[in-house]
Write a protein that holds these residues in place. Sequence first.
Motif, PDB file in Angstrom:
ATOM      1  N   VAL A   1       9.547  -8.144  -3.674  1.00  0.00           N
ATOM      2  CA  VAL A   1       9.620  -7.435  -2.399  1.00  0.00           C
ATOM      3  C   VAL A   1       8.544  -6.351  -2.333  1.00  0.00           C
ATOM      4  O   VAL A   1       8.584  -5.486  -1.470  1.00  0.00           O
ATOM      5  CB  VAL A   1      11.022  -6.823  -2.155  1.00  0.00           C
ATOM      6  CG1 VAL A   1      11.990  -7.894  -1.731  1.00  0.00           C
ATOM      7  CG2 VAL A   1      11.524  -6.085  -3.381  1.00  0.00           C
ATOM      8  N   GLY A   2       7.605  -6.402  -3.255  1.00  0.00           N
ATOM      9  CA  GLY A   2       6.475  -5.471  -3.208  1.00  0.00           C
ATOM     10  C   GLY A   2       6.857  -4.032  -3.444  1.00  0.00           C
ATOM     11  O   GLY A   2       6.272  -3.124  -2.860  1.00  0.00           O
TER      12      GLY A   2
ATOM     13  N   LEU B   1       2.087 -14.085  -0.867  1.00  0.00           N
ATOM     14  CA  LEU B   1       2.481 -12.688  -0.776  1.00  0.00           C
ATOM     15  C   LEU B   1       1.561 -11.800  -1.610  1.00  0.00           C
ATOM     16  O   LEU B   1       1.764 -10.600  -1.700  1.00  0.00           O
ATOM     17  CB  LEU B   1       3.922 -12.504  -1.282  1.00  0.00           C
ATOM     18  CG  LEU B   1       5.042 -13.208  -0.522  1.00  0.00           C
ATOM     19  CD1 LEU B   1       6.358 -13.030  -1.242  1.00  0.00           C
ATOM     20  CD2 LEU B   1       5.143 -12.686   0.899  1.00  0.00           C
TER      21      LEU B   1
ATOM     22  N   LEU C   1      -0.687  -8.261  -0.403  1.00  0.00           N
ATOM     23  CA  LEU C   1      -0.294  -7.791   0.921  1.00  0.00           C
ATOM     24  C   LEU C   1      -0.471  -6.277   0.999  1.00  0.00           C
ATOM     25  O   LEU C   1      -0.248  -5.574   0.029  1.00  0.00           O
ATOM     26  CB  LEU C   1       1.173  -8.136   1.198  1.00  0.00           C
ATOM     27  CG  LEU C   1       1.541  -9.576   1.511  1.00  0.00           C
ATOM     28  CD1 LEU C   1       2.959  -9.638   2.021  1.00  0.00           C
ATOM     29  CD2 LEU C   1       0.593 -10.171   2.538  1.00  0.00           C
TER      30      LEU C   1
ATOM     31  N   ARG D   1       2.056  -4.864   5.740  1.00  0.00           N
ATOM     32  CA  ARG D   1       2.494  -6.258   5.787  1.00  0.00           C
ATOM     33  C   ARG D   1       3.767  -6.454   4.984  1.00  0.00           C
ATOM     34  O   ARG D   1       4.675  -7.187   5.373  1.00  0.00           O
ATOM     35  CB  ARG D   1       1.391  -7.192   5.244  1.00  0.00           C
ATOM     36  CG  ARG D   1       0.288  -7.490   6.223  1.00  0.00           C
ATOM     37  CD  ARG D   1       0.765  -8.413   7.367  1.00  0.00           C
ATOM     38  NE  ARG D   1       1.261  -9.709   6.897  1.00  0.00           N
ATOM     39  CZ  ARG D   1       2.427 -10.233   7.246  1.00  0.00           C
ATOM     40  NH1 ARG D   1       3.219  -9.575   8.053  1.00  0.00           N
ATOM     41  NH2 ARG D   1       2.800 -11.412   6.781  1.00  0.00           N
ATOM     42  N   TRP D   2       3.846  -5.762   3.831  1.00  0.00           N
ATOM     43  CA  TRP D   2       5.062  -5.864   3.019  1.00  0.00           C
ATOM     44  C   TRP D   2       6.269  -5.403   3.811  1.00  0.00           C
ATOM     45  O   TRP D   2       7.344  -5.973   3.740  1.00  0.00           O
ATOM     46  CB  TRP D   2       4.944  -4.999   1.744  1.00  0.00           C
ATOM     47  CG  TRP D   2       4.491  -5.747   0.534  1.00  0.00           C
ATOM     48  CD1 TRP D   2       3.406  -5.474  -0.245  1.00  0.00           C
ATOM     49  CD2 TRP D   2       5.129  -6.886  -0.076  1.00  0.00           C
ATOM     50  NE1 TRP D   2       3.321  -6.367  -1.282  1.00  0.00           N
ATOM     51  CE2 TRP D   2       4.363  -7.252  -1.198  1.00  0.00           C
ATOM     52  CE3 TRP D   2       6.261  -7.633   0.240  1.00  0.00           C
ATOM     53  CZ2 TRP D   2       4.700  -8.323  -2.021  1.00  0.00           C
ATOM     54  CZ3 TRP D   2       6.594  -8.710  -0.583  1.00  0.00           C
ATOM     55  CH2 TRP D   2       5.806  -9.048  -1.703  1.00  0.00           C
ATOM     56  N   ARG D   3       6.091  -4.311   4.589  1.00  0.00           N
ATOM     57  CA  ARG D   3       7.224  -3.804   5.358  1.00  0.00           C
ATOM     58  C   ARG D   3       7.688  -4.828   6.380  1.00  0.00           C
ATOM     59  O   ARG D   3       8.864  -4.882   6.712  1.00  0.00           O
ATOM     60  CB  ARG D   3       6.849  -2.485   6.041  1.00  0.00           C
ATOM     61  CG  ARG D   3       6.880  -1.320   5.072  1.00  0.00           C
ATOM     62  CD  ARG D   3       6.894   0.001   5.779  1.00  0.00           C
ATOM     63  NE  ARG D   3       5.642   0.311   6.433  1.00  0.00           N
ATOM     64  CZ  ARG D   3       4.584   0.815   5.801  1.00  0.00           C
ATOM     65  NH1 ARG D   3       4.646   1.072   4.519  1.00  0.00           N
ATOM     66  NH2 ARG D   3       3.475   1.072   6.451  1.00  0.00           N
TER      67      ARG D   3
ATOM     68  N   ARG E   1       9.630  -7.472   4.117  1.00  0.00           N
ATOM     69  CA  ARG E   1      10.920  -6.970   3.611  1.00  0.00           C
ATOM     70  C   ARG E   1      11.917  -6.873   4.752  1.00  0.00           C
ATOM     71  O   ARG E   1      11.604  -6.358   5.811  1.00  0.00           O
ATOM     72  CB  ARG E   1      10.738  -5.580   3.002  1.00  0.00           C
ATOM     73  CG  ARG E   1      10.372  -5.585   1.546  1.00  0.00           C
ATOM     74  CD  ARG E   1      10.639  -4.242   0.919  1.00  0.00           C
ATOM     75  NE  ARG E   1       9.892  -3.172   1.536  1.00  0.00           N
ATOM     76  CZ  ARG E   1       8.692  -2.762   1.151  1.00  0.00           C
ATOM     77  NH1 ARG E   1       8.094  -3.343   0.133  1.00  0.00           N
ATOM     78  NH2 ARG E   1       8.086  -1.767   1.758  1.00  0.00           N
TER      79      ARG E   1
END
Lengths: 564, 297
Positions: free
Chosen positions: A64-65, A85, A88, A92-94, A97
């Motif tokens: 989930v970064g 993924l 990112l 972008r991660w947000r 998630r």
Amino acid sequence: MSTPQPAAAGAPLLEVEDLKVGFGPRGHVNEVVHGISFAVESGKCLAIVGESGSGKTVTARTLVGLTGERSQVEAGKLDLGGRSLLGLSGRRWREVRGAEIGFVLQDALVSLDPLRKVGQEIAEPLRIHGWGERSGRRQRVIDLLTEVGVPEPELRARQLPHELSGGLRQRALIAAAIALDPSLLIADEPTTALDVTVQAQILELLQRTKERGRGLILISHDLAVVSRLADHVAVMRLGEIVEQGPVEQILRSPRHRYTRALLDAVPAAHSKGTRLAPRVAGAYIPAGDPQVPTVAGRAPIITAENLVKSFRGPDGTSRTAVDHVSLEIRPGETLGIVGESGSGKTTTARIILALIDPDGGNVTLRGKAWTTLKEKDRRQRRRRVSVVYQDPLSSFDPRWTVRRIVDDAIAEEDYRGKEARLGRVRELLGHVGIGPDLLDRRPLQLSGGQRQRVAIARALAPQPELIVCDEPVSALDVSIQAQVLDLLADLQSELKVAYLFISHDLGVIYHVSDCVLVMKDGRVVESGSAEQIFNSPQAEYTQKLLAALPRLDRTEPERKAVPA
Amino acid sequence: MATAIDPTVGGLPLPGGPAPARTGVLARVRGIRPAVALSVLFLAIIAIAALVPSLLTKGNPLAVNLGHSLQSPSLEFPFGTDQSGRSVYTRVIYGARESVLIGLGATAVGLGLAALLGVAAGLGGKWVDGAINRLLEVLFSFPGLLLALFLVAIFGSGVSTQIIAVGVASAPGYARMIRGQVLQVKGADYVIASRALGHKPSRTLFKNILPNAFRPLVVLATLGVGQSIVWASALSFLGLGVAPPKPEWGAMLDAGKDYIQTAWWLELFPGAAIVAFTLAASCLGRYLQRRIEGETF
């Protein structure tokens, strides 16, 4: 709201190849995950199992970064629904998630904002990802709470996290994670610290998520828990996957020695009277008969009759914590008390230790008055009953070294002079497998297993007849737990000491106990020999507890084991 | 096959693999850090200044020479001179005795009083606790300076009054903290464990409760020394402390305030002496705490 396109049939939802995670500045990276590969399909559950320090939580956070700024993540492939993924940006991660990957954290109490209402917490992912209107979101929160089985969802949504029980908090956390119906849900130890019946409900809930066609990654230290839910199991140790495969294969015909050791370490019916951990070089080996001697018929050490204790709650109402509990502990025997949190087992133990006075009933020690004595008269006899606490760290004076902690418990009149006392300290530590090199360590500088060993050495120091063990292994990894349980068994056969063993874990209780009390809401609902309780439980509550207990089904023949 | 591993360390043996590394041990720096060395050096100089000031300066702190008044720092007067032409350097050196005495004395009085009240409140039960708490609230409600003035009115001005006044004024804060600590430690698992071992309450009190309750105060007290000097200077300013010609850091700060726009050195050097002394004391205090008790938290 956009859900990622389901991957083409057969292609896994999540594919991870050669994932490496390290921490620290470039050039000095301390790698903690060393090139692991796994995949998760839609509607399937992958369980990542390992002990503390195995890298399982870091792996989950990588997906989930959330590994932090100082981390270095490398992978051959890290694809979700066919999209990479890797690399990112934070933004972008947000977006990923919550919407595409849901994440359920371990401890619901610390993971929920204490100053925010539960409803707001669940609405947050909806708001951030721009889901619907305000009023629509409110309805969605109620729907979600209903979906995860929270009773009175309207009321709960308006409450703060501390007003909810542990099980409800965990459900709220899951509700927040599935709010946007992500295609992959990652749950990091979602049931640790929950009572066994609540655990069963949470696992049920996760099972439903899986059945809705979502992928699930379950991170756990407990093979028994994951065996209910998982389709695939990956066993991690020291940052590597030592073995992975279908759940039947891992449980029935594990190929790796570590997997086998992990499975053997789980205490349960099959393990009674056997060792849980392989004997390690240098450990204490008891002389004589390894079997626990049967001593029924000898005069009891402790007799408790009709103990009653109530506490006044913050709202002024009185709550009965212990309600007419009677018990007997005989020399060299282990009495197990099992129950969920709030069942009164620890209060019972504290009355027996004469740390709190009962409101009614009394305890006798070797037939003589015990709870009715004045503290001054009791002090002399306290050494006959000692105690091992759940959290050894807090039971040690933080300033003291191991040597001083153990020395403090040795009676002045038994050993006089510095040399004699030090000799005794070494002897006691030898009993529990702690070498003299740790004499000058402070509690904080010891591992969890070492601390509990020192705590046991301290409990042995006054040469007690009875040791009260209050959840002594519930904070330990399964392999350390196995070592500590073996140690307690060895000490019992050597020193003929009796135990009052308190645990919420039925497997542990069955493994160690001769007799068992099952407690609920302060009352004893059932008592008898361990075999009787576990093989033919009479009380409905005991039956429910046993049904909720995750078991390692290793011998069931009907499903064919996958050939190695 | 089974590799010999430390049985006390977690993890199961793995064939051919290394024993799992569980290094919970905090790497302890044994070598003395430069900051600590500097602190020791500075405190040694202050100690010499307080005991035998003539070793550090040939001058007389009271010698007035109006011909040299308000000179900026030079080779002859490294810290400059004041309005009466006295060397600020010489006065800072000679001021160490009074300042350190007031700082240490007031902190000792404050902590001593606070320990008495705090421990009594923490252990004395509901009534004692209630009574002491009300007393502390009354003391809190007076500004420290007013309380000090009150004491000066009773005992007359002078260094010893200054010590007592500042000490009493700082006691309520410490007392609150000690009470909280005692209450917290009293309920700690290791105190219950000590009771379960059958130890006498007095033994548990002196071996577990008090040492742990006072732990956080070591650092606080070293910081308090500097604070006490500053407070004492306020009294000196009101003419209720050290009498004017006598050198004392706080009094010097006050004497120099009228010239602050033209003669910065009158404020800088006594002020720096207070700051440096406080820093050195707390730095050494922390170091000693670590050495004696180890990294326990």
